[in-house]
Design a protein around this motif. Structure first.
Motif: not given
Ligand SMILES: Cc1cc2nc3c(=O)[nH]c(=O)nc-3n(C[C@H](O)[C@H](O)[C@H](O)COP(=O)(O)O)c2cc1C
Length: 207
Positions: A9, A16, A85, A119, A122, A154
């Motif tokens: 991330s 993560t 994700v 992570s 949703r 989260g």
């Molecule tokens: C470009 C992008 C696409 C994302 N796509 C999804 C998704 O398909 N489904 C979902 O539930 N969250 C999605 N998210 C939210 C992140 O997956 C989620 O906030 C994640 O837990 C963040 O982890 P981190 O704090 O390690 O970066 C997306 C975020 C970004 C920036």
């Protein structure tokens, strides 16, 4: 014994990372060291398919984390690759990292247990795990599982801290990784190493 973990991330201490910390806690309880390698925020180049690494055992691109990680991988015993994700798949950064690591240093990861961690706010973790697991299964790496699919929920670290089932899954993943590492170690001591599989046949199409 040591497990190398990757946080792909852009958030160094985000969701993560929080999930990986729980894996580390369980490993520590079992006497196994771990290190979380953060891939940072700079762009990470995709594989150039230049063929340099098959001659030199290193990726020609020296500017990012791949070669440094490959060095550490030589002595590591297990791996966890963590990602947020993004549109129901792993971060592009992780895919570029893994593609280049596999092609340049896959032999140093082969036969070592590995797990994917995802992570999401949703949804999409399971498809994300599927993508990462394919790197393991093409490289003779036993896949470590947990008491649920290896994911948390989260948008920020504090959310993951509240995802009790997700954290329990991470903890159990660490315990299962430790169990598998100890079995492999014990096997080695008793003369059971990994098979010397021959991989010299290379065809470009199926008949
Ligand atoms: C470009 C992008 C696409 C994302 N796509 C999804 C998704 O398909 N489904 C979902 O539930 N969250 C999605 N998210 C939210 C992140 O997956 C989620 O906030 C994640 O837990 C963040 O982890 P981190 O704090 O390690 O970066 C997306 C975020 C970004 C920036």
């Amino acid at each position: 014994m040591k497990v190398l973990m990757v946080n792909s991330s852009t958030h160094e201490k985000g969701c993560t990372y929080t999930a990986l910390l729980e894996v580390a806690r369980a490993l520590r309880e079992e006497g196994i060291d771990s290190e979380i390698v953060w891939l940072g925020v700079k762009p990470l180049a995709d594989c150039m398919a230049c063929g340099y690494c098959s001659e030199n055992g290193r990726c020609v691109i020296n500017a990012d984390a791949v070669n440094a990680f490959a060095e550490k991988a030589k002595t590591a015993d297990g791996f966890v690759f963590g990602t947020p994700v993004y549109y129901a798949h792993p971060s592009g950064r992780l895919l570029s990292f893994m593609d280049r690591l596999w092609i340049s240093a896959g032999k140093d990861l082969a036969f070592k247990p590995a797990a994917a961690v995802a992570s999401a706010r949703r949804n999409g973790q399971v498809c994300t795990m599927d993508v990462i697991n394919k790197h393991f299964s093409i490289n003779q790496m036993p896949i470590v599982t947990a008491s649920y699919w290896n994911h948390v929920f989260g948008s920020k670290a504090e959310d993951v801290a509240q995802d009790k089932e997700g954290l329990q899954t991470m903890y159990n993943l660490g315990k299962n990784m430790a169990w598998m590492l100890k079995l492999i170690e014990n096997g080695k001591k008793n003369g059971i190493g990994h098979p010397d599989n021959v991989t010299d046949v290379r065809t470009n199409f199926a008949r």
